[in-house]
Scaffold this motif. Sequence first.
Motif, PDB file in Angstrom:
ATOM      1  N   ILE A  13       0.842  -1.206   0.000  1.00 50.49           N
ATOM      2  CA  ILE A  13       0.000   0.000   0.000  1.00 50.49           C
ATOM      3  C   ILE A  13       0.874   1.251   0.000  1.00 50.49           C
ATOM      4  N   VAL A  14       1.923   1.238   0.820  1.00 50.79           N
ATOM      5  CA  VAL A  14       2.842   2.381   0.876  1.00 50.79           C
ATOM      6  C   VAL A  14       3.486   2.616  -0.485  1.00 50.79           C
ATOM      7  N   SER A  15       3.939   1.533  -1.134  1.00 46.14           N
ATOM      8  CA  SER A  15       4.557   1.649  -2.454  1.00 46.14           C
ATOM      9  C   SER A  15       3.573   2.200  -3.487  1.00 46.14           C
ATOM     10  N   MET A  16       2.337   1.696  -3.466  1.00 45.93           N
ATOM     11  CA  MET A  16       1.297   2.191  -4.374  1.00 45.93           C
ATOM     12  C   MET A  16       1.035   3.677  -4.133  1.00 45.93           C
ATOM     13  N   TYR A  17       1.003   4.056  -2.851  1.00 49.73           N
ATOM     14  CA  TYR A  17       0.714   5.446  -2.499  1.00 49.73           C
ATOM     15  C   TYR A  17       1.824   6.375  -2.989  1.00 49.73           C
ATOM     16  N   PRO A  28      -4.069  10.961  -3.279  1.00 52.59           N
ATOM     17  CA  PRO A  28      -5.385  10.515  -3.755  1.00 52.59           C
ATOM     18  C   PRO A  28      -6.519  11.302  -3.099  1.00 52.59           C
ATOM     19  N   LYS A  29      -7.583  11.489  -3.850  1.00 53.24           N
ATOM     20  CA  LYS A  29      -8.720  12.263  -3.331  1.00 53.24           C
ATOM     21  C   LYS A  29      -9.470  11.523  -2.239  1.00 53.24           C
ATOM     22  N   SER A  30      -9.451  10.191  -2.299  1.00 53.94           N
ATOM     23  CA  SER A  30     -10.194   9.402  -1.312  1.00 53.94           C
ATOM     24  C   SER A  30      -9.641   7.982  -1.274  1.00 53.94           C
ATOM     25  N   VAL A  31      -9.987   7.264  -0.221  1.00 54.93           N
ATOM     26  CA  VAL A  31      -9.608   5.858  -0.112  1.00 54.93           C
ATOM     27  C   VAL A  31     -10.255   5.068  -1.246  1.00 54.93           C
ATOM     28  N   TYR A  32     -11.524   5.373  -1.549  1.00 51.67           N
ATOM     29  CA  TYR A  32     -12.251   4.690  -2.627  1.00 51.67           C
ATOM     30  C   TYR A  32     -11.510   4.832  -3.959  1.00 51.67           C
ATOM     31  N   HIS A  33     -11.130   6.057  -4.289  1.00 52.44           N
ATOM     32  CA  HIS A  33     -10.439   6.328  -5.553  1.00 52.44           C
ATOM     33  C   HIS A  33      -9.092   5.607  -5.599  1.00 52.44           C
ATOM     34  N   PHE A  34      -8.359   5.649  -4.505  1.00 50.14           N
ATOM     35  CA  PHE A  34      -7.027   5.045  -4.433  1.00 50.14           C
ATOM     36  C   PHE A  34      -7.088   3.521  -4.577  1.00 50.14           C
ATOM     37  N   THR A  35      -8.022   2.903  -3.852  1.00 48.57           N
ATOM     38  CA  THR A  35      -8.099   1.440  -3.892  1.00 48.57           C
ATOM     39  C   THR A  35      -8.647   0.937  -5.233  1.00 48.57           C
ATOM     40  N   LYS A  36      -9.593   1.658  -5.798  1.00 53.30           N
ATOM     41  CA  LYS A  36     -10.152   1.249  -7.096  1.00 53.30           C
ATOM     42  C   LYS A  36      -9.081   1.306  -8.177  1.00 53.30           C
ATOM     43  N   LEU A  37      -8.272   2.371  -8.155  1.00 54.91           N
ATOM     44  CA  LEU A  37      -7.219   2.540  -9.154  1.00 54.91           C
ATOM     45  C   LEU A  37      -6.171   1.433  -9.059  1.00 54.91           C
ATOM     46  N   ASN A  38      -5.939   0.938  -7.843  1.00 50.45           N
ATOM     47  CA  ASN A  38      -4.907  -0.074  -7.623  1.00 50.45           C
ATOM     48  C   ASN A  38      -5.461  -1.487  -7.473  1.00 50.45           C
ATOM     49  N   ASP A  39      -6.749  -1.627  -7.749  1.00 52.26           N
ATOM     50  CA  ASP A  39      -7.375  -2.946  -7.828  1.00 52.26           C
ATOM     51  C   ASP A  39      -7.312  -3.740  -6.524  1.00 52.26           C
ATOM     52  N   THR A  41      -9.507  -3.679  -2.365  1.00 58.00           N
ATOM     53  CA  THR A  41     -10.732  -3.187  -1.743  1.00 58.00           C
ATOM     54  C   THR A  41     -10.462  -2.216  -0.601  1.00 58.00           C
ATOM     55  N   GLU A  42     -11.481  -1.422  -0.312  1.00 58.92           N
ATOM     56  CA  GLU A  42     -11.378  -0.523   0.846  1.00 58.92           C
ATOM     57  C   GLU A  42     -11.196  -1.326   2.130  1.00 58.92           C
ATOM     58  N   ALA A  43     -11.850  -2.475   2.209  1.00 56.86           N
ATOM     59  CA  ALA A  43     -11.727  -3.320   3.407  1.00 56.86           C
ATOM     60  C   ALA A  43     -10.269  -3.735   3.618  1.00 56.86           C
ATOM     61  N   GLU A  44      -9.578  -4.057   2.525  1.00 57.59           N
ATOM     62  CA  GLU A  44      -8.164  -4.430   2.631  1.00 57.59           C
ATOM     63  C   GLU A  44      -7.327  -3.232   3.070  1.00 57.59           C
ATOM     64  N   PHE A  45      -7.669  -2.057   2.572  1.00 68.64           N
ATOM     65  CA  PHE A  45      -6.955  -0.839   2.964  1.00 68.64           C
ATOM     66  C   PHE A  45      -7.074  -0.602   4.467  1.00 68.64           C
ATOM     67  N   TYR A  46      -8.292  -0.740   4.997  1.00 63.77           N
ATOM     68  CA  TYR A  46      -8.541  -0.410   6.403  1.00 63.77           C
ATOM     69  C   TYR A  46      -7.951  -1.423   7.388  1.00 63.77           C
ATOM     70  N   ILE A  47      -7.466  -2.538   6.886  1.00 69.79           N
ATOM     71  CA  ILE A  47      -6.744  -3.469   7.758  1.00 69.79           C
ATOM     72  C   ILE A  47      -5.460  -2.822   8.262  1.00 69.79           C
ATOM     73  N   PHE A  48      -4.874  -1.963   7.431  1.00 70.18           N
ATOM     74  CA  PHE A  48      -3.567  -1.386   7.740  1.00 70.18           C
ATOM     75  C   PHE A  48      -3.609   0.107   8.059  1.00 70.18           C
ATOM     76  N   GLY A  50      -6.158   3.848   8.609  1.00 69.42           N
ATOM     77  CA  GLY A  50      -7.483   4.396   8.844  1.00 69.42           C
ATOM     78  C   GLY A  50      -7.861   5.490   7.874  1.00 69.42           C
ATOM     79  N   THR A  51      -6.847   6.215   7.384  1.00 66.07           N
ATOM     80  CA  THR A  51      -7.073   7.330   6.460  1.00 66.07           C
ATOM     81  C   THR A  51      -5.912   7.417   5.476  1.00 66.07           C
ATOM     82  N   ILE A  52      -6.111   8.201   4.436  1.00 63.60           N
ATOM     83  CA  ILE A  52      -5.022   8.481   3.494  1.00 63.60           C
ATOM     84  C   ILE A  52      -3.875   9.173   4.228  1.00 63.60           C
ATOM     85  N   GLU A  53      -4.233  10.123   5.114  1.00 63.08           N
ATOM     86  CA  GLU A  53      -3.210  10.892   5.833  1.00 63.08           C
ATOM     87  C   GLU A  53      -2.325  10.002   6.699  1.00 63.08           C
ATOM     88  N   SER A  54      -2.893   8.912   7.211  1.00 64.51           N
ATOM     89  CA  SER A  54      -2.100   8.032   8.072  1.00 64.51           C
ATOM     90  C   SER A  54      -0.994   7.319   7.285  1.00 64.51           C
TER      91      SER A  54
END
Length: 219
Positions: A13-17, A28-39, A41-48, A50-54
């Motif tokens: 996720i860090v590398s993608m970011y 990225p404008k949002s978690v939704y936009h970031f995760t969709k672009l990188n194929d 899920t948001e659920a997978e993102f939130y495992i690691f 809480g926010t883009i800023e984090s």
Amino acid sequence: MAIKKTIITKDKIVSMYMNYVLDHSEKPKSVYHFTKLNDFTEAEFYIFFGTIESIEKEIFKMFIEKTVELLHKNKEYEMYDMKSKMLSFYFTFFEILTANRSYVVLVLKEHNNQLKKLMQLSGLRSSFKNFLTEIISDDFRTQQEKLQNFQEKTFQETSWIQLLLTLKFWLDDSSPSFEKTDIYIEKSVKVTFELMNIAPIDSLIDFGKFIFKEKIYNK
């Protein structure tokens, strides 16, 4: 045959970011936009995270953690005194920053708001203070008990300010291989440890001359 999906990890996720920020010159404008672009899920993102800023905070924290990891791989490191450990930290840390300079310059120079910049570096600050606690020697603690003028917390806060000033110098450094930053590190660390021993005058004057020359002749 179904294609096996890549397992999502914190490092991935860090590398993608970082790649996104470098490619788009913005986060990225949002978690939704970031995760969709990188194929993934948001659920997978939130495992690691809480926010883009984090993610931003985690990246600078990871730079410190990688620095300390590399230091401990050197068998001679444990035998170094405090000053040598600090110098080793600085040179290793700024090598890592240099390897990621495009990202670091982009995200730090975009924030004119110093408070937002410091918030982004909060993870770095916490990890750096942990490193300082690790390198403080018994001799240092005994000496400061006697002098009672340079407490451990003061050492941490002074060192943090020094790191921020060095980071600012490095961001503005245009010398080949950032050799002026190397000089800055050597002089500033020397001043810090001589201040702790109450013998700062010569080094302080030398450091002051270096900074004055850089500011006057490089405008």
